[in-house]
Design a protein around this motif. Structure first.
Motif, PDB file in Angstrom:
ATOM      1  N   UNK A  47       0.796  -1.219   0.000  1.00 11.62           N
ATOM      2  CA  UNK A  47       0.000   0.000   0.000  1.00 11.62           C
ATOM      3  C   UNK A  47       0.829   1.270   0.000  1.00 11.62           C
ATOM      4  N   UNK A  48       2.042   1.175  -0.517  1.00 13.31           N
ATOM      5  CA  UNK A  48       2.942   2.328  -0.584  1.00 13.31           C
ATOM      6  C   UNK A  48       3.129   2.700  -2.049  1.00 13.31           C
ATOM      7  N   UNK A  49       3.004   3.978  -2.347  1.00 10.73           N
ATOM      8  CA  UNK A  49       3.140   4.460  -3.716  1.00 10.73           C
ATOM      9  C   UNK A  49       4.457   5.208  -3.879  1.00 10.73           C
ATOM     10  N   UNK A  50       5.018   5.132  -5.076  1.00 11.70           N
ATOM     11  CA  UNK A  50       6.251   5.848  -5.397  1.00 11.70           C
ATOM     12  C   UNK A  50       6.049   6.573  -6.721  1.00 11.70           C
ATOM     13  N   UNK A  51       6.470   7.830  -6.752  1.00 11.85           N
ATOM     14  CA  UNK A  51       6.308   8.646  -7.956  1.00 11.85           C
ATOM     15  C   UNK A  51       7.592   9.432  -8.193  1.00 11.85           C
ATOM     16  N   UNK A  52       8.247   9.151  -9.309  1.00  2.64           N
ATOM     17  CA  UNK A  52       9.429   9.910  -9.678  1.00  2.64           C
ATOM     18  C   UNK A  52       8.955  11.204 -10.333  1.00  2.64           C
ATOM     19  N   UNK A  53       9.491  12.322  -9.853  1.00  4.47           N
ATOM     20  CA  UNK A  53       8.974  13.628 -10.238  1.00  4.47           C
ATOM     21  C   UNK A  53      10.093  14.563 -10.676  1.00  4.47           C
ATOM     22  N   UNK A  54       9.695  15.562 -11.442  1.00  5.92           N
ATOM     23  CA  UNK A  54      10.585  16.683 -11.725  1.00  5.92           C
ATOM     24  C   UNK A  54      10.442  17.621 -10.532  1.00  5.92           C
ATOM     25  N   UNK A  55      11.538  18.003  -9.937  1.00  4.66           N
ATOM     26  CA  UNK A  55      11.515  18.721  -8.660  1.00  4.66           C
ATOM     27  C   UNK A  55      10.700  20.009  -8.693  1.00  4.66           C
ATOM     28  N   UNK A  56      10.862  20.806  -9.719  1.00  6.18           N
ATOM     29  CA  UNK A  56      10.141  22.083  -9.761  1.00  6.18           C
ATOM     30  C   UNK A  56       8.633  21.861  -9.830  1.00  6.18           C
ATOM     31  N   UNK A  57       8.211  20.866 -10.595  1.00  2.00           N
ATOM     32  CA  UNK A  57       6.780  20.569 -10.692  1.00  2.00           C
ATOM     33  C   UNK A  57       6.255  19.976  -9.385  1.00  2.00           C
ATOM     34  N   UNK A  58       7.062  19.134  -8.751  1.00  4.98           N
ATOM     35  CA  UNK A  58       6.654  18.554  -7.471  1.00  4.98           C
ATOM     36  C   UNK A  58       6.525  19.638  -6.401  1.00  4.98           C
ATOM     37  N   UNK A  59       7.460  20.587  -6.366  1.00  5.23           N
ATOM     38  CA  UNK A  59       7.382  21.685  -5.393  1.00  5.23           C
ATOM     39  C   UNK A  59       6.082  22.465  -5.557  1.00  5.23           C
ATOM     40  N   UNK A  60       5.733  22.758  -6.802  1.00  5.12           N
ATOM     41  CA  UNK A  60       4.499  23.513  -7.048  1.00  5.12           C
ATOM     42  C   UNK A  60       3.261  22.710  -6.670  1.00  5.12           C
ATOM     43  N   UNK A  61       3.247  21.429  -7.027  1.00  4.85           N
ATOM     44  CA  UNK A  61       2.092  20.583  -6.689  1.00  4.85           C
ATOM     45  C   UNK A  61       1.955  20.445  -5.179  1.00  4.85           C
ATOM     46  N   UNK A  62       3.065  20.253  -4.486  1.00  3.40           N
ATOM     47  CA  UNK A  62       3.034  20.123  -3.024  1.00  3.40           C
ATOM     48  C   UNK A  62       2.604  21.426  -2.372  1.00  3.40           C
ATOM     49  N   UNK A  63       3.087  22.539  -2.878  1.00  5.10           N
ATOM     50  CA  UNK A  63       2.684  23.839  -2.328  1.00  5.10           C
ATOM     51  C   UNK A  63       1.187  24.070  -2.525  1.00  5.10           C
ATOM     52  N   UNK A  64       0.652  23.631  -3.661  1.00  6.99           N
ATOM     53  CA  UNK A  64      -0.773  23.800  -3.934  1.00  6.99           C
ATOM     54  C   UNK A  64      -1.658  23.015  -2.970  1.00  6.99           C
ATOM     55  N   UNK A  65      -1.162  21.880  -2.457  1.00  2.29           N
ATOM     56  CA  UNK A  65      -1.974  21.104  -1.510  1.00  2.29           C
ATOM     57  C   UNK A  65      -1.582  21.387  -0.062  1.00  2.29           C
ATOM     58  N   UNK A  66      -0.639  22.301   0.143  1.00  2.00           N
ATOM     59  CA  UNK A  66      -0.298  22.731   1.495  1.00  2.00           C
ATOM     60  C   UNK A  66       0.818  21.962   2.175  1.00  2.00           C
ATOM     61  N   UNK A  67       1.594  21.197   1.423  1.00  2.00           N
ATOM     62  CA  UNK A  67       2.723  20.463   2.004  1.00  2.00           C
ATOM     63  C   UNK A  67       3.969  21.315   1.841  1.00  2.00           C
TER      64      UNK A  67
END
Length: 172
Positions: A47-67
């Protein structure tokens, strides 16, 4: 990459991680494809998920959800890992995988808005998990009650045994 494509990727990342607040970030760039595929399959089974991301896009997505708190960790190749029972179970699993796969590196993480370094994730992996803590609390709550029940039952059982012996003696 066009702005529209970036926005689509960010919204896809957000949809995958919208309810998650605990992450571990690893660097799996040096892991060969077969090992990485087996690693991801084993994580999915737990039940563990892994997602390889581009850092700049991940930062923006995380900021949008409040992380917040992953800015220092999201440098270089990054894979976001989340899921499992809790952050302790997740950190235990990732620490175990990092020791099994020498090229897998834990970069850090975040839990409830608190940034974690790779050392913090390792320390967290050595602490008791949620279920272990609940079991310990329950045993501490039930301990005095069990002692009290034993203290009451002991003399009561002795008294009942003596009364039974006396009653059997009177019958004969």
């Amino acid at each position: 990459m066009s702005k529209i494509v970036k926005e689509m990727i960010i919204s896809e990342i957000q949809s995958q991680i919208s309810e998650v607040r605990d992450f571990v970030v690893v660097d799996s760039a040096k892991v060969d494809a077969i090992t990485d595929n087996g690693f991801r399959i084993k994580l999915q089974e737990k039940g563990i998920a892994a997602l390889t991301v581009k850092n700049s896009l991940a930062r923006r997505a995380l900021a949008n959800i409040g992380v917040e708190g992953l800015d220092d960790v999201l440098k270089g190749p990054s894979t976001l890992v989340w899921g499992g029972e809790d952050i302790v179970a997740l950190s235990k699993e990732m620490t175990r995988w990092a020791s099994d796969i020498s090229t897998l590196e834990i970069k850090g993480g975040v839990t409830e808005g608190t940034a974690l370094s790779s050392e913090d994730v390792t320390k967290l992996s050595k602490s008791p998990g949620r279920m272990e803590l609940i079991g310990e609390i329950v045993s501490r709550i039930l301990g005095p009650g069990a002692q009290l029940a034993g203290a009451i039952k002991g003399p009561g059982g002795t008294l009942a045994g003596q009364i039974k012996t006396i009653s059997e003696g009177e019958e004969s």
